[in-house]
Design an enzyme around this catalytic site. Structure first.
Site, mmCIF file in Angstrom:
data_model
loop_
_atom_site.group_PDB
_atom_site.id
_atom_site.type_symbol
_atom_site.label_atom_id
_atom_site.label_comp_id
_atom_site.label_asym_id
_atom_site.label_seq_id
_atom_site.Cartn_x
_atom_site.Cartn_y
_atom_site.Cartn_z
ATOM 1 C CE LYS A 48 -3.142 2.068 1.331
ATOM 2 N NZ LYS A 48 -2.454 1.901 2.601
ATOM 3 C CG ASN A 49 0.720 1.969 0.380
ATOM 4 O OD1 ASN A 49 -0.049 2.466 1.208
ATOM 5 N ND2 ASN A 49 0.743 0.681 0.117
ATOM 6 C CB CYS A 143 -4.674 -2.972 7.689
ATOM 7 S SG CYS A 143 -5.852 -2.018 6.730
ATOM 8 N NE ARG A 149 1.166 -4.114 8.778
ATOM 9 C CZ ARG A 149 0.480 -3.294 7.975
ATOM 10 N NH1 ARG A 149 -0.814 -3.136 8.137
ATOM 11 N NH2 ARG A 149 1.094 -2.637 7.010
ATOM 12 C CG ASP A 334 -0.618 -4.154 -0.406
ATOM 13 O OD1 ASP A 334 -0.643 -4.898 0.600
ATOM 14 O OD2 ASP A 334 0.041 -3.106 -0.451
ATOM 15 N NE ARG A 426 -6.590 2.215 7.100
ATOM 16 C CZ ARG A 426 -6.359 2.302 8.401
ATOM 17 N NH1 ARG A 426 -7.113 1.670 9.248
ATOM 18 N NH2 ARG A 426 -5.338 2.984 8.853
HETATM 19 N N1 EPU Z 1 9.093 -6.383 8.547
HETATM 20 C C1 EPU Z 1 9.917 -6.697 9.595
HETATM 21 N N2 EPU Z 1 10.495 -5.663 10.280
HETATM 22 C C2 EPU Z 1 10.296 -4.363 9.944
HETATM 23 C C3 EPU Z 1 9.450 -4.051 8.868
HETATM 24 C C4 EPU Z 1 8.845 -5.084 8.182
HETATM 25 O O1 EPU Z 1 10.114 -7.860 9.929
HETATM 26 O O2 EPU Z 1 10.870 -3.483 10.602
HETATM 27 C C5 EPU Z 1 8.457 -7.470 7.781
HETATM 28 C C6 EPU Z 1 6.947 -7.445 7.880
HETATM 29 O O3 EPU Z 1 6.496 -8.140 9.012
HETATM 30 C C7 EPU Z 1 6.541 -8.097 6.577
HETATM 31 C C8 EPU Z 1 7.642 -7.644 5.603
HETATM 32 O O4 EPU Z 1 8.742 -7.252 6.408
HETATM 33 O O5 EPU Z 1 6.592 -9.483 6.721
HETATM 34 C C9 EPU Z 1 7.275 -6.515 4.675
HETATM 35 O O6 EPU Z 1 6.785 -5.413 5.434
HETATM 36 P P1 EPU Z 1 6.915 -3.899 4.924
HETATM 37 O O7 EPU Z 1 7.727 -3.156 5.920
HETATM 38 O O8 EPU Z 1 7.359 -3.905 3.502
HETATM 39 O O9 EPU Z 1 5.433 -3.416 5.030
HETATM 40 P P2 EPU Z 1 4.919 -1.989 5.453
HETATM 41 O O10 EPU Z 1 5.901 -0.954 5.043
HETATM 42 O O11 EPU Z 1 4.458 -1.979 6.847
HETATM 43 C C10 EPU Z 1 3.776 -1.455 3.187
HETATM 44 C C11 EPU Z 1 2.402 -1.113 2.718
HETATM 45 C C12 EPU Z 1 1.497 -2.335 2.835
HETATM 46 C C13 EPU Z 1 2.094 -3.477 2.030
HETATM 47 C C14 EPU Z 1 3.540 -3.726 2.437
HETATM 48 C C15 EPU Z 1 4.236 -4.749 1.543
HETATM 49 C C16 EPU Z 1 2.278 1.208 3.316
HETATM 50 C C17 EPU Z 1 1.692 2.242 4.183
HETATM 51 N N3 EPU Z 1 1.891 -0.037 3.558
HETATM 52 O O12 EPU Z 1 3.639 -1.866 4.537
HETATM 53 O O13 EPU Z 1 0.288 -1.937 2.250
HETATM 54 O O14 EPU Z 1 1.354 -4.655 2.256
HETATM 55 O O15 EPU Z 1 4.286 -2.513 2.361
HETATM 56 O O16 EPU Z 1 4.211 -4.337 0.211
HETATM 57 O O17 EPU Z 1 3.048 1.507 2.413
HETATM 58 C C18 EPU Z 1 -2.015 -1.851 1.954
HETATM 59 O O18 EPU Z 1 -1.834 -0.880 1.201
HETATM 60 O O19 EPU Z 1 -3.107 -2.447 2.070
HETATM 61 C C19 EPU Z 1 -0.914 -2.329 2.764
HETATM 62 C C20 EPU Z 1 -1.071 -3.088 3.813
#
Ligand code: EPU
Length: 458
Positions: A48-49, A143, A149, A334, A426
């Site tokens: 998915k990601n 989510c 986030r 996850d 999703r």
């Molecule tokens: N963070 C910041 N600032 C940013 C971005 C992130 O402080 O600009 C923090 C977040 O608050 C969090 C940490 O950094 O504490 C990690 O966040 P990350 O950016 O890695 O998460 P994401 O890219 O929004 C993706 C996956 C999530 C998964 C996370 C961590 C996708 C679409 N989503 O989210 O997947 O939990 O990486 O591995 O790739 C899921 O598939 O259920 C899901 C939520």
């Protein structure tokens, strides 16, 4: 022949331009009669990601991208809908293969309603900005774990590359100085999957060299880099914490096949750990599952790796274990709700610490309704194992919490009803069919007519 609801949804979209609506509302439910050990084989779908990043990455490409192994899940459908709404030509070749041609895109303003439906819509910013030097998109939805986030690291990177970024009235409006981004050195203050991929997308067509330090290393980051490189990009170091990207003039069309979904595989591994029985989980990259396999072994579960499969078997009782989620190659956040659910049935007390998100324990209250004994203290859940869970009416609060609820239902005595299944859809392709084929008693119960769940897009 069409089988499976998510496949139906995707093909409906492809044929008629329909999209999911009333996302997140508990219109329908899963009904599970638990207590049956799982036995048989499950094939894992595309990641998915990776898919939700690769679909918008096609914007950067001049020509047709053929992407194979796209999972039939609603998040992928929404990303494809966003591309269509921008003017891309999206065609289904087979049930998991799409030809995407973005040469017809003329607008850098993405459909705001669609964007708010998923988190990964933030990749539209990097892709549009990289291609057209500007982007207007809605702040991403998706989510909600109960905490914030943020996307400040994405914005910091775009700004370093010469973009002016304004966040106003729920919109992100970004414009590159002189109409084109320039390479930059960017140090990420937090290890972020989204920021790493988004900055890669922005950098591939930028003038000069970009270096992303403290980059995330998840398998899907490597997959997106491989996809872009196969179309002519020059990205090195993906999979390490320093990624170097030399901007190229253009990317041209090609073929790419998405890697298997690490978390989908891990979810079924956790499910059989919980129910007992034996599952052969096929079409996986066992290396991506190492930390999950090791943790399950610690808990008394047997995991035997094959070349592209894992056999997971549990005959004896589950043992307690501690775990802490961390960015890859650490234990994936996850998988945290699914593993906590299994640990709820292990002998002894386990400590689960969430090291990525501030808050990802909303689902614990649902497990309590089934008899689990879990106390949350800040980022740690203290899990006192119980002998059994009892079926109850529960709710999926987000995608992985939803997967955890399904595992709880499969393990529980009696009947479990799960609301909020739109979240689960999703990210899990044909969940009902896959589980039914290995002996689970799980049914999708529709409370409204299927027609009520879709509406015509614009
Ligand atoms: N963070 C910041 N600032 C940013 C971005 C992130 O402080 O600009 C923090 C977040 O608050 C969090 C940490 O950094 O504490 C990690 O966040 P990350 O950016 O890695 O998460 P994401 O890219 O929004 C993706 C996956 C999530 C998964 C996370 C961590 C996708 C679409 N989503 O989210 O997947 O939990 O990486 O591995 O790739 C899921 O598939 O259920 C899901 C939520």
């Amino acid at each position: 022949m069409l089988t499976g609801k998510s496949r139906g949804i995707l093909l409906l979209f492809l044929a008629h331009g329909f999209i999911l609506t009333k996302e997140g509302e508990p219109l329908n439910k899963y009904v599970i009669r638990g207590g049956k050990p799982l036995k048989g084989q499950i094939d894992i779908s595309g990641a998915k990601n990776a898919a939700v990043a690769m679909i918008p990455a096609a914007i950067l490409v001049d020509g047709v991208c053929r992407i194979e192994n796209i999972p039939q899940i609603s998040d992928a459908v929404i990303q494809l809908s966003i591309l269509k709404s921008l003017g891309a030509d999206v065609r289904a070749v087979t049930e998991h293969t799409m030809d995407i041609d973005c040469t017809g895109i003329t607008s850098a303003v993405a459909d705001l309603d669609l964007m708010q439906k998923l988190r990964a819509s933030y990749y539209l910013i990097g892709a549009l900005l990289g291609k057209f030097g500007e982007a207007t998109v809605a702040m991403p939805g998706g989510c909600n774990f109960g905490g914030v986030r943020p996307i400040d690291q994405h914005i910091k990177g775009f700004t370093a590359m010469g973009a002016e970024v304004e966040v106003k009235n729920g919109l992100v409006i970004a414009k590159a100085e002189g109409g084109k981004l320039r390479g930059a050195n960017i140090y990420l203050d937090v290890v972020s999957v989204g920021a790493t991929i988004n900055l890669m997308l922005a950098a591939v067509l930028a003038r000069g060299r970009t270096v992303i330090e403290n980059a995330a290393r998840e398998p899907h980051i490597v997959d997106v880099a491989n996809f872009l490189n196969s179309m002519g990009a020059d990205i090195r170091g993906a999979g390490t914490n320093v990624i170097k990207i030399r901007g190229v003039e253009r990317l041209s069309g090609g073929f790419y096949s998405i890697i298997p979904d690490q978390i989908e595989a891990g979810t079924y591994m956790a499910a059989v750990a919980g129910t007992g029985g034996e599952l052969l989980i096929k079409n996986v990259i066992p290396k991506h599952l190492n930390c999950i396999s090791s943790k399950l072994e610690e808990m008394g579960v047997e995991v035997i790796e094959g070349e592209d499969c894992v056999l997971v078997r549990r005959r004896g009782p589950l043992r307690r274990a501690n775990l802490k989620t961390q960015p890859y190659p650490g234990f994936p956040t996850d998988m945290q709700p699914q593993m906590t659910t299994v640990l709820a049935l292990a002998r002894g007390t386990s400590h689960v610490t969430e090291g990525v998100w501030d808050n990802r324990y909303k689902y614990v209250d649902e497990l309590a309704k089934m008899g689990a004994a879990i106390r949350v203290d800040g980022r740690t859940a203290i899990v006192d194992g119980v002998d059994h869970l009892t079926g109850a009416h529960i709710k999926a609060w987000d995608l992985r919490a939803g997967a955890a609820m399904v595992i709880a239902g499969l393990c529980a005595d009696g009947v479990t009803e799960i609301e909020g299944i739109e979240y689960i859809e999703r990210g899990y392709e044909n969940l009902i069919e896959k589980l039914t084929a290995v002996g689970a008693d799980i049914k999708f119960v529709e409370e409204t007519e299927p027609e009520d769940r879709v509406k015509k897009a614009v």
